[in-house]
Enzyme design. Structure first.
Site, mmCIF file in Angstrom:
data_model
loop_
_atom_site.group_PDB
_atom_site.id
_atom_site.type_symbol
_atom_site.label_atom_id
_atom_site.label_comp_id
_atom_site.label_asym_id
_atom_site.label_seq_id
_atom_site.Cartn_x
_atom_site.Cartn_y
_atom_site.Cartn_z
ATOM 1 N N GLU A 1 0.879 -1.282 0.089
ATOM 2 C CA GLU A 1 -0.060 0.062 -0.016
ATOM 3 C C GLU A 1 1.015 1.254 -0.063
ATOM 4 O O GLU A 1 2.095 1.466 0.509
ATOM 5 C CB GLU A 1 -0.901 -0.019 1.290
ATOM 6 N N LYS B 1 -3.721 3.401 -39.456
ATOM 7 C CA LYS B 1 -3.143 2.488 -38.401
ATOM 8 C C LYS B 1 -4.419 1.615 -38.044
ATOM 9 O O LYS B 1 -5.306 2.132 -37.665
ATOM 10 C CB LYS B 1 -2.496 3.121 -37.411
ATOM 11 N N THR C 1 4.904 2.114 -25.821
ATOM 12 C CA THR C 1 5.973 0.904 -26.176
ATOM 13 C C THR C 1 6.903 1.396 -27.140
ATOM 14 O O THR C 1 7.963 0.663 -27.427
ATOM 15 C CB THR C 1 5.213 -0.271 -26.580
ATOM 16 N N THR D 1 3.962 2.424 -32.219
ATOM 17 C CA THR D 1 3.515 3.316 -33.218
ATOM 18 C C THR D 1 4.504 4.076 -34.216
ATOM 19 O O THR D 1 4.629 4.045 -35.414
ATOM 20 C CB THR D 1 2.432 4.252 -32.519
HETATM 21 C C1 R5P Z 1 -2.885 5.655 -29.494
HETATM 22 O O1 R5P Z 1 -4.067 6.011 -29.991
HETATM 23 C C2 R5P Z 1 -2.052 6.855 -29.178
HETATM 24 O O2 R5P Z 1 -2.448 7.890 -29.811
HETATM 25 C C3 R5P Z 1 -0.657 6.623 -29.303
HETATM 26 O O3 R5P Z 1 -0.365 6.460 -30.526
HETATM 27 C C4 R5P Z 1 -0.300 5.304 -28.558
HETATM 28 O O4 R5P Z 1 -0.751 5.417 -27.257
HETATM 29 C C5 R5P Z 1 1.255 4.848 -28.660
HETATM 30 O O5 R5P Z 1 1.398 3.640 -28.102
HETATM 31 P P1 R5P Z 1 2.621 2.654 -28.152
HETATM 32 O O6 R5P Z 1 3.782 3.607 -28.293
HETATM 33 O O7 R5P Z 1 2.726 1.838 -27.470
HETATM 34 O O8 R5P Z 1 2.493 2.318 -29.906
#
Ligand code: R5P
Length: 300
Positions: free
Chosen positions: A38, A201, A232, A235
């Protein structure tokens, strides 16, 4: 009436920058974890009367980092608000630069919860007077507050940083539909007639895997891929690879909230980015743009 800024453990640098601009006193916090996990938090004060009848601002971002996860940051935020509220401030303003769970704003699969809205309602229920966040994933969720709540737009600050990098034939890329309005804002601040292109995307709602497409000629152009969150890095890495295939020269990966989880920075640089740029909403080595002026202006 006095004015104090309570700086949460996750927003120390940004909090100090804001306090300096506003020339106000700060209150820090003391935190620890109990053996069962906690969270514990107290405001670092000896005399509670400094809060009573005063104008109190709390800043605490809620992004996950190597130090803490977002759930702990949210608990600390609740504790800060609830401690301050107990001491009867005249006004209690809360600033959460990065609002965790903001991406859970829609129902994608049966059985899910729109948890972004639950987080908003939980903060609202603690009796605050005003709320600010920055470049929240889905601004609509702020309608669930019963008090004034504002989403601040940092595109001008980020554009000012990028402007001095002297890019050639700059093009701004929105890596998904949700990012188009943000990218257009950003391009408008960057200069006149800077084009914005959209990559398409698709994310598998079960596995989280991304597929991205684009069929545009980027040869002779420097490219800025602009997103709200870099988590991460998946994207960004995809968008960078596609930009390269389309002939882009220099590539900048820009995210307001660069959480850079695990090996995200490596993924992005390895995909071919020349630079990663984030703000101090999250304190990381790429927090090159400060949100201090933008936020301080609202709190004046
Ligand atoms: C998603 O819709 C957000 O706008 C970002 O593109 C997303 O959160 C990026 O996440 P990650 O770096 O894991 O791909």
């Amino acid at each position: 009436m006095g004015k104090y800024l309570i700086i949460g453990p996750s927003s120390q640098l940004l909090g100090m920058r804001i306090a300096k601009l506003l020339n106000i006193e700060t209150i820090t916090t003391e935190t620890k974890k109990f053996p069962d996990g906690e969270n514990y938090l107290r405001l670092n004060i000896d005399d509670e009367s400094i809060i009573e009848g005063n104008d109190i601002i709390i800043i605490q971002t809620t992004g996950a980092s190597t130090k803490e996860n977002q759930n702990a940051r949210i608990m600390e935020l609740f504790m800060m608000i609830s401690a301050a509220k107990r001491m009867n401030p005249q006004n209690l303003t809360v600033v959460v630069p990065y609002l965790a769970y903001g991406r859970q704003d829609k129902i994608f699969r049966p059985g899910e919860t729109r948890f972004a809205s639950v987080i908003v309602k939980m903060i609202d229920s603690l009796g605050i007077d005003k709320f600010y966040t920055v470049d929240v994933h889905a601004p609509d969720i702020l309608n669930d507050f019963s008090i004034p709540a504002k989403n601040l737009d940092p595109m001008s600050e980020i554009a000012n940083y990028v402007k001095v990098l002297n890019l050639n034939n700059a093009i701004v890329i929105a890596p998904d539909k949700g990012g188009v309005a943000r990218s257009e804002q950003f391009a408008a601040h960057l200069g006149e007639n800077i084009p914005v292109k959209l990559f398409s995307k698709e994310r598998d709602v079960r596995t989280g895997e991304i597929e991205m497409y684009a069929d545009i000629d980027l040869s002779g152009h420097d490219v800025i891929i602009s997103d709200d969150i870099i988590a991460t890095g998946g994207t960004m890495a995809n968008a960078i690879k596609i930009s390269k295939k389309c002939g882009a020269n220099k590539i900048l990966a820009v995210g307001t909230h660069a959480l850079l989880l695990e090996n995200a920075a490596y993924r992005i640089l390895n995909a071919g980015a020349d630079e990663i740029i984030g703000t101090d909403s999250i304190d990381t080595p790429v927090s090159k743009v400060s949100l201090a002026k933008l936020i301080a202006k609202q709190l004046e």
